[in-house]
Structure formats: structure tokens, C-alpha cells
Design a protein around this motif. Sequence first.
Motif, PDB file in Angstrom:
ATOM      1  N   GLY A  43       0.805  -1.215   0.000  1.00  0.00           N
ATOM      2  CA  GLY A  43       0.000   0.000   0.000  1.00  0.00           C
ATOM      3  C   GLY A  43       0.837   1.264   0.000  1.00  0.00           C
ATOM      4  O   GLY A  43       2.040   1.250  -0.279  1.00  0.00           O
ATOM      5  N   THR A  44       0.183   2.382   0.331  1.00  0.00           N
ATOM      6  CA  THR A  44       0.892   3.653   0.459  1.00  0.00           C
ATOM      7  C   THR A  44       1.430   3.777   1.876  1.00  0.00           C
ATOM      8  O   THR A  44       1.040   3.031   2.779  1.00  0.00           O
ATOM      9  N   THR A  45       2.312   4.760   2.075  1.00  0.00           N
ATOM     10  CA  THR A  45       2.807   5.010   3.425  1.00  0.00           C
ATOM     11  C   THR A  45       1.653   5.423   4.335  1.00  0.00           C
ATOM     12  O   THR A  45       1.600   5.034   5.506  1.00  0.00           O
ATOM     13  N   ARG A  46       0.701   6.200   3.802  1.00  0.00           N
ATOM     14  CA  ARG A  46      -0.467   6.583   4.592  1.00  0.00           C
ATOM     15  C   ARG A  46      -1.271   5.344   4.999  1.00  0.00           C
ATOM     16  O   ARG A  46      -1.790   5.270   6.134  1.00  0.00           O
ATOM     17  N   ASP A  47      -1.400   4.370   4.097  1.00  0.00           N
ATOM     18  CA  ASP A  47      -2.106   3.133   4.440  1.00  0.00           C
ATOM     19  C   ASP A  47      -1.475   2.468   5.655  1.00  0.00           C
ATOM     20  O   ASP A  47      -2.168   1.993   6.555  1.00  0.00           O
ATOM     21  N   CYS A  48      -0.150   2.427   5.668  1.00  0.00           N
ATOM     22  CA  CYS A  48       0.566   1.792   6.775  1.00  0.00           C
ATOM     23  C   CYS A  48       0.249   2.496   8.091  1.00  0.00           C
ATOM     24  O   CYS A  48      -0.154   1.866   9.078  1.00  0.00           O
ATOM     25  N   PHE A  49       0.418   3.804   8.116  1.00  0.00           N
ATOM     26  CA  PHE A  49       0.221   4.555   9.351  1.00  0.00           C
ATOM     27  C   PHE A  49      -1.259   4.615   9.742  1.00  0.00           C
ATOM     28  O   PHE A  49      -1.590   4.602  10.930  1.00  0.00           O
ATOM     29  N   GLU A  50      -2.138   4.674   8.742  1.00  0.00           N
ATOM     30  CA  GLU A  50      -3.574   4.718   9.019  1.00  0.00           C
ATOM     31  C   GLU A  50      -4.035   3.400   9.630  1.00  0.00           C
ATOM     32  O   GLU A  50      -4.834   3.387  10.585  1.00  0.00           O
ATOM     33  N   LEU A  51      -3.551   2.286   9.101  1.00  0.00           N
ATOM     34  CA  LEU A  51      -3.909   0.982   9.651  1.00  0.00           C
ATOM     35  C   LEU A  51      -3.454   0.866  11.099  1.00  0.00           C
ATOM     36  O   LEU A  51      -4.203   0.404  11.972  1.00  0.00           O
ATOM     37  N   LEU A  52      -2.242   1.284  11.359  1.00  0.00           N
ATOM     38  CA  LEU A  52      -1.706   1.238  12.717  1.00  0.00           C
ATOM     39  C   LEU A  52      -2.562   2.077  13.667  1.00  0.00           C
ATOM     40  O   LEU A  52      -2.945   1.635  14.757  1.00  0.00           O
ATOM     41  N   SER A  53      -2.877   3.281  13.237  1.00  0.00           N
ATOM     42  CA  SER A  53      -3.653   4.199  14.063  1.00  0.00           C
ATOM     43  C   SER A  53      -5.066   3.683  14.327  1.00  0.00           C
ATOM     44  O   SER A  53      -5.549   3.687  15.470  1.00  0.00           O
ATOM     45  N   GLN A  54      -5.742   3.238  13.276  1.00  0.00           N
ATOM     46  CA  GLN A  54      -7.102   2.743  13.451  1.00  0.00           C
ATOM     47  C   GLN A  54      -7.129   1.469  14.285  1.00  0.00           C
ATOM     48  O   GLN A  54      -8.022   1.284  15.129  1.00  0.00           O
ATOM     49  N   ALA A  55      -6.186   0.584  14.044  1.00  0.00           N
ATOM     50  CA  ALA A  55      -6.149  -0.663  14.800  1.00  0.00           C
ATOM     51  C   ALA A  55      -6.029  -0.380  16.298  1.00  0.00           C
ATOM     52  O   ALA A  55      -6.759  -0.968  17.113  1.00  0.00           O
ATOM     53  N   GLU A  56      -5.131   0.523  16.669  1.00  0.00           N
ATOM     54  CA  GLU A  56      -4.962   0.862  18.088  1.00  0.00           C
ATOM     55  C   GLU A  56      -6.231   1.501  18.640  1.00  0.00           C
ATOM     56  O   GLU A  56      -6.677   1.180  19.754  1.00  0.00           O
ATOM     57  N   ARG A  57      -6.841   2.384  17.861  1.00  0.00           N
ATOM     58  CA  ARG A  57      -8.042   3.103  18.321  1.00  0.00           C
ATOM     59  C   ARG A  57      -9.200   2.152  18.600  1.00  0.00           C
ATOM     60  O   ARG A  57      -9.955   2.349  19.553  1.00  0.00           O
ATOM     61  N   TYR A  58      -9.323   1.076  17.813  1.00  0.00           N
ATOM     62  CA  TYR A  58     -10.471   0.191  17.953  1.00  0.00           C
ATOM     63  C   TYR A  58     -10.164  -1.082  18.738  1.00  0.00           C
ATOM     64  O   TYR A  58     -10.959  -2.015  18.736  1.00  0.00           O
ATOM     65  N   GLY A  59      -9.015  -1.108  19.417  1.00  0.00           N
ATOM     66  CA  GLY A  59      -8.790  -2.175  20.386  1.00  0.00           C
ATOM     67  C   GLY A  59      -7.614  -3.096  20.167  1.00  0.00           C
ATOM     68  O   GLY A  59      -7.295  -3.911  21.037  1.00  0.00           O
TER      69      GLY A  59
END
Length: 340
Positions: A255-271
Motif C-alpha cells: 500500500g501507500t505510506t499513509r495506508d501503513c500509518f492509518e492501519l496502525l492508528s485505526q487498529a490501536e483506536r479500535y482495540g
Amino acid sequence: MYRLDQKLARIRAGQYTRSDFIIADAKDGDMGPSITSCGPKRAKNGSWERYYTRPEFLENIRAVVEQDIVDIMLTSASNMEALIEMGVYRNSAVKPAIRANDTTDVWVGRGATYVKHPSRAFRTASLSRVATGTIDPAPGAPITGTDLGLYSITFNNDIDHDYAALDAFADFRDDAARNNFKYFLEVFNPNVPCGVEADVLPHYINDSMMRSLAGVMKADRPQFLKIAYNGPRALEELASYDPSVIVGVLGGGAGTTRDCFELLSQAERYGARVALFGRKINLAEDPLAMVSFMREVANGTLQPAEAVKAYHGALQKNGITPIRDLAKDSEVTEKVLMAG
């Protein structure tokens, strides 16, 4: 004590803070695509003519371990052995782990079509050999390798294949118990059409996963889970269902670099409390910089969009030509992330 053990202890005690979020580098691709998994050997201008060789790949792993940001380095058993012989883990806080099974849906070498068939279980690595270096260790034999591995299973809503997969999982747990071997459980999305509607599929996977553990007592349960991120609702459901089960997400495609960081951020936010990223690190222009900014995002000191800009700044400083310009690399391209 490895940093992983300390973080797991705090998470289980209900003392989690964002600095306890666990990051794993999944460099076990030689158990999947094999040669191509080492990644292209890119020049700073982005050009490349060949893939990294195994010795070069091992040096890349050494660099990530010595950076001392990731908490787990996941490799094949053979590469773990080579890294230990190289002294890479000596006095390191990074926990080595191995892929403990290699099902047919991860056998995706060039020209191979196994992934088009429902997943079938098999194992290459010997747990006793991985842990102690011997086939029949004496009671209390010291750990000379590692006592942690990844076990993967894929549910396809196919009674024959799923029954065989669950049977193999039970055999693995017995083998792990005999060898005092710990594991984390990777549950893939179905690798073939399975007849479950798309909106129900994430919940089918949640149900199948927790059903497979319902009869398993604490001593034989996984240290944590590794699953595909199927959106906020499914992740929240799973993470809140049983607080004793620690949930982690896998990285999927580069994916894109944003995909990487977005996945990390959302994953942490939702548990989620663990991220195990392979291609998102290995195929980055600068893997060490990518890992560094992943930690910043996990800690909450940078938001995903800010981290992309900072990453491009690091590339410019190091004279590395990015694969995508900043605007393109700042886009979220993975559909599941657009809902978060």
C-alpha cells in the motif's frame, strides 16, 4: 526479560498505555513467496535489477533488530538460526519468533496456484529443534533458539478443510505443550470463495476464531491474535468480547505510506494492541525510517498524515527517491481504512 514480555504483562494487568503497543516485523516471507520476499535491492534513485540475496536480507534484519524499536522479529526457523549464529540477538530486547507452520495459502511462489484451493495445513519447523536445538530435549533444557512462534489457520466455511485445519491446530497445541512452546495465532480471511456474504464475513471470522479457542484452557491459548483488519466494527467486537484475548492486526499488502500509518492508528483506536507488518516495512524505501515513524504513530505523538510528511522528509534527507510523491503517498487506498 524481553520487552515483549513486559508489555504483555502490563496489557494483561489492565495497565496498557500507548507506549505498550507491540510492533512486530514479519520477515518470514521465505515461508511464503520465497526468493522474491526478500524485496528488491533498490538504489537510492529507486532503480533495481535483482532481489536481495539471503545474506543481504539477514543483514537487513540485523539492522532492524539493532535499531531496537520493534518488539518481535518474526522469521523462518532457518533464518532465526542464522541470525543467532551471527550474534544478532545477543543482549537484545527484541524477541525472536518463528513461523511455526506454513499452510498452502501462504505458498505463493512464482507460477504456483496452491492459493486458489482451500487452505491445507502442514508444518516444516520442529518446535523442539527451534527451542533447544535438539529433537528430544531433557526436561528443563535451556532455550537456545526461541520459545515463541506463529501458527496460522484459515477458515473457509468448508467442513472438510476446516475440520482438517482444526485437527492440525490441536496437534500443534499438544506439540507446543510438550515443548513449553508459546505461540500467537494468525487467522486469515478465507482464501477462496466461501459462500458467506461480504457484510457478514468479518463476523464469521470472529465467531470461527473464538469458537476454535472456546475449548482451549489458558495454558494452551495463544499469547495474542494476528488477524486481518476488517473494519472498526469487527475489530471492536472482537477486542471487547474477551479482554483476556489480546488482538493484533496483520499488515497485508504494501500500500501507500499513509495506508501503513492509518492501519496502525485505526487498529490501536479500535482495540488492537499489536501490529505485525511485513511488506509494509520490507518494501518501504527506507525500512528503518518506516519503523521509526510507526512507533511515533503508535505512541500518538504523530497523526498518520503528519507521519507521512515526516517520512518523506527523512527520505529527502537521506537522498532516497520515493516510490510515490508526497501527495500520492498521503492517500488512503485500502478500502477498509476509508470507513475508519
